[in-house]
Design a protein around this motif. Structure first.
Motif, short mmCIF file in Angstrom:
data_model
loop_
_atom_site.label_atom_id
_atom_site.label_comp_id
_atom_site.label_asym_id
_atom_site.label_seq_id
_atom_site.Cartn_x
_atom_site.Cartn_y
_atom_site.Cartn_z
N LEU A 1 3.89 5.48 -2.86
CA LEU A 1 4.11 4.69 -4.13
C LEU A 1 4.25 3.16 -4.03
CD1 LEU A 1 6.39 6.91 -6.25
CD2 LEU A 1 4.18 6.48 -6.71
N LEU A 2 4.35 3.11 -2.58
CA LEU A 2 4.96 1.64 -1.79
C LEU A 2 4.30 0.62 -2.56
CD1 LEU A 2 6.93 0.50 0.03
CD2 LEU A 2 5.45 0.54 1.78
N PHE A 3 4.93 -0.52 -2.89
CA PHE A 3 4.39 -1.69 -3.59
C PHE A 3 4.06 -1.55 -4.86
CE2 PHE A 3 4.80 -4.67 -0.25
CZ PHE A 3 4.43 -3.92 0.98
N SER A 4 4.39 -0.38 -5.65
CA SER A 4 3.72 -0.34 -7.23
C SER A 4 5.26 -0.53 -8.06
CB SER A 4 3.74 1.20 -7.09
OG SER A 4 4.93 2.01 -7.11
N SER B 1 16.22 -3.45 4.94
CA SER B 1 16.45 -2.27 5.79
C SER B 1 15.58 -1.21 5.91
CB SER B 1 18.06 -1.97 5.97
OG SER B 1 18.62 -3.08 6.09
N GLU B 2 14.79 -0.71 6.91
CA GLU B 2 14.08 0.51 6.85
C GLU B 2 14.48 1.08 7.92
OE1 GLU B 2 10.00 0.82 6.01
OE2 GLU B 2 9.91 -1.22 4.80
N TYR B 3 15.30 2.19 7.54
CA TYR B 3 15.72 3.11 8.90
C TYR B 3 15.53 4.50 8.65
CZ TYR B 3 19.96 2.97 5.70
OH TYR B 3 20.64 2.95 4.35
N ASP C 1 13.43 4.29 1.04
CA ASP C 1 13.21 4.04 2.52
C ASP C 1 12.09 5.00 3.16
OD1 ASP C 1 15.82 3.26 4.79
OD2 ASP C 1 13.50 3.63 5.30
N HIS C 2 11.58 4.58 4.42
CA HIS C 2 10.41 5.26 4.79
C HIS C 2 10.61 6.10 5.97
CE1 HIS C 2 5.87 4.61 6.07
NE2 HIS C 2 6.35 5.90 6.14
N TRP C 3 10.51 7.37 6.10
CA TRP C 3 10.62 8.11 7.40
C TRP C 3 9.20 8.25 7.79
CZ3 TRP C 3 11.01 14.08 7.25
CH2 TRP C 3 10.93 14.58 8.62
N VAL D 1 13.50 -4.29 10.19
CA VAL D 1 13.79 -5.04 9.22
C VAL D 1 12.85 -6.10 8.74
CG1 VAL D 1 14.91 -6.75 10.83
CG2 VAL D 1 16.13 -6.50 8.59
N LEU D 2 13.01 -6.47 7.47
CA LEU D 2 11.86 -7.41 7.08
C LEU D 2 12.29 -8.03 5.83
CD1 LEU D 2 10.59 -5.80 4.25
CD2 LEU D 2 9.52 -4.46 5.96
N THR D 3 11.81 -9.28 5.49
CA THR D 3 12.04 -10.07 4.42
C THR D 3 10.92 -10.98 4.05
OG1 THR D 3 13.48 -11.76 3.16
CG2 THR D 3 13.00 -12.30 5.66
N SER E 1 3.01 -12.14 3.45
CA SER E 1 3.84 -11.19 2.74
C SER E 1 5.04 -11.02 3.65
CB SER E 1 3.13 -10.02 2.56
OG SER E 1 3.81 -8.99 2.04
N HIS E 2 5.48 -9.97 3.87
CA HIS E 2 6.91 -9.65 4.49
C HIS E 2 6.66 -10.11 6.10
CE1 HIS E 2 5.42 -6.07 6.18
NE2 HIS E 2 5.09 -5.50 5.04
N ILE E 3 7.97 -10.37 6.59
CA ILE E 3 8.16 -10.61 8.08
C ILE E 3 9.20 -10.26 8.44
CG2 ILE E 3 6.76 -13.07 7.86
CD1 ILE E 3 9.41 -14.26 7.39
N GLY F 1 -0.10 4.35 10.87
CA GLY F 1 0.39 3.25 12.09
C GLY F 1 1.68 2.91 12.05
N MET F 2 2.75 3.88 11.57
CA MET F 2 3.94 3.51 11.69
C MET F 2 4.70 3.23 12.84
SD MET F 2 4.75 2.96 8.47
CE MET F 2 6.58 2.46 8.77
N ASP F 3 4.31 3.82 14.03
CA ASP F 3 4.67 3.43 15.29
C ASP F 3 4.28 2.04 15.75
OD1 ASP F 3 4.07 6.54 16.15
OD2 ASP F 3 5.44 5.42 17.53
N CYS G 1 -4.61 -6.25 -1.74
CA CYS G 1 -4.83 -6.22 -0.53
C CYS G 1 -3.57 -6.62 0.36
CB CYS G 1 -5.86 -7.60 -0.16
SG CYS G 1 -6.28 -7.93 1.72
N HIS G 2 -3.54 -5.56 1.20
CA HIS G 2 -2.12 -5.64 2.01
C HIS G 2 -2.58 -5.54 3.49
CE1 HIS G 2 1.19 -3.15 3.57
NE2 HIS G 2 1.79 -4.43 3.41
N ILE G 3 -2.40 -6.61 4.39
CA ILE G 3 -2.69 -6.47 5.81
C ILE G 3 -1.56 -6.51 6.65
CG2 ILE G 3 -3.76 -7.58 7.54
CD1 ILE G 3 -5.96 -6.58 5.43
N ASP G 4 -1.13 -5.58 7.28
CA ASP G 4 0.11 -5.62 8.40
C ASP G 4 -0.35 -5.97 9.82
OD1 ASP G 4 2.38 -3.00 6.71
OD2 ASP G 4 2.43 -5.13 6.69
N ILE G 5 0.64 -6.99 10.40
CA ILE G 5 -0.05 -7.22 11.59
C ILE G 5 1.21 -7.39 12.54
CG2 ILE G 5 -1.14 -9.15 13.14
CD1 ILE G 5 -2.64 -9.95 10.56
O1 LIG Z 1 7.35 1.05 5.60
C1 LIG Z 1 6.58 -0.05 5.31
C2 LIG Z 1 5.12 0.21 5.51
C3 LIG Z 1 4.24 -0.70 5.22
C4 LIG Z 1 4.63 -2.17 4.85
O2 LIG Z 1 4.02 -2.96 4.82
C5 LIG Z 1 6.19 -2.21 4.94
N1 LIG Z 1 7.19 -1.29 5.06
#
Ligand SMILES: O=c1ccc(O)c[nH]1
Length: 352
Positions: free
Chosen positions: A103-106, A176-178, A188-190, A195-197, A264-266, A289-291, A317-321
């Motif tokens: 559901l993330l980002f919904s 926090s994601e732990y 949260d996400h397992w 950490v992000l903002t 987006s997030h950093i 790709g959570m590793d 569109c969501h790109i994680d780098i």
């Molecule tokens: O857990 C996550 C997964 C993807 C993401 O962009 C943020 N956090």
């Protein structure tokens, strides 16, 4: 080798215990076509063994005909819950939702969380879940980092490859994601451990240079040739490089959405059991790709939505780098130096 049902049931019991699941609480397992059967069966067994009332809500997938990838984090904005009042009502009535669908980002996720329901996302392969069962130590380390990030007014990221980018902070909270959900209304996400903002709207500017070995998600590729991003006023204005840059540009252009180019997030990775090298060990479609997002000392930045932080941008569109070997400084004080996290042992156990 695969992980045994016994191992995964024990892993679920540990995560559900850390998530303060109590006898008699209602757990709803949210599934769809891509849900891993072993993750599902062991989740139900573990929750039942802990005395929970366990439901399963299976929803048909959406966006398959629009997205260029089946990765559940590639095409965002609408989910199988969008407009589905009956399903949303069931999840709002649950104490804990195990999201084996994504559901993330919904917008629906936020509506459900506001009712006090806890949501734990878990869509990585069973072996990845079992390798990164979260811990109180993960929680204390990530929360200590989030306190620093939440108090900062500027993040400055540099690298020997040429990255020199500044993000003004303060408009959005540190997240926090732990890996477990121990408070009402928490998501949260397992697995995770980072950490992000989000930077202030329009508050990102500078140059990001991806070096050989940095990672593009959802492409799940290690960059072979350098990519140079020119960031100004919160958007990427130019993406320059070789074949990797062409592939990324073509993919992002397919959304035909100027908001896709917004920062987006950093943040940075804090999970010692995540490895940079793992991406090459799994079939592309077997993992999100959570590793790569969580390995210790990465600098993770992204393009696209900011509704997770309370913003209004819901681009699909969501790109994680995730990047290696960066130096991350908050208000001039380094938290990561050339890919090495600088937190102290005390900070790692600040919340234990
Ligand atoms: O857990 C996550 C997964 C993807 C993401 O962009 C943020 N956090």
């Amino acid at each position: 080798m695969p992980v045994s049902d016994h191992e995964l049931i024990e892993a679920w019991k540990e995560v559900l215990t850390l998530s303060k699941l109590e006898q008699g609480q209602t757990v709803t397992v949210l599934t769809s076509m891509s849900t891993h059967p072993q993750t599902l069966s062991t989740a139900i067994l573990a929750a039942r063994a802990m005395g929970a009332v366990v439901n399963r809500l299976d929803l048909p997938p959406v966006n398959g005909e629009k997205s260029l990838s089946r990765d559940s984090l590639a095409y965002l904005g609408t989910t199988p819950l969008t407009g589905n009042r009956a399903a949303i009502a069931a999840l709002k009535e649950s104490d804990l939702v195990l999201d084996l669908m994504t559901l993330l980002f919904s917008p629906e996720q936020h509506e459900i969380l506001k009712s006090g329901t806890r949501i734990l996302l878990a869509v990585e392969p069973p072996e990845v879940l079992a390798r990164m069962v979260p811990s109180k130590a993960d929680q204390s380390r990530v929360k200590a980092a989030a306190e620093k990030l939440g108090a900062a007014r500027e993040m400055h990221v540099t690298s020997e490859a040429g990255t020199d980018v500044r993000f003004r902070l303060g408009q959005y909270p540190a997240i926090s994601e732990y890996g477990f959900v121990d408070e009402p209304g928490r998501w949260d996400h397992w697995p995770s451990g980072f950490v992000l903002t989000w930077a202030n709207e329009g508050g990102s500017s500078g140059t990001i240079v991806l070096d050989r070995g940095d990672i593009l998600l959802p492409m799940k590729s290690y960059v072979q040739d350098r990519i140079t991003f020119t960031i100004a006023d919160g958007y990427v204005r130019e993406i320059a490089g070789g074949l990797d840059a062409d592939i990324l540009r073509d993919y992002m252009a397919s959304y035909n959405d100027p908001e896709a180019y917004a920062m987006s997030h950093i943040g940075w990775g804090l999970q010692p059991r995540a490895r940079w090298s793992t991406l090459g060990m799994y079939d592309r479609e077997a993992t999100i790709g959570m590793d790569a997002r969580a390995f210790e000392g990465n600098f993770l930045f992204s393009f696209g939505p900011n509704n997770e932080a309370g913003g209004s941008r819901t681009t699909a569109c969501h790109i994680d780098i995730p990047m290696r070997n960066c130096t991350v400084a908050l208000d001039g004080s380094e938290v990561v130096r050339r890919g090495q996290v600088l937190d102290t042992a005390r900070e790692r156990n600040a919340h234990a």
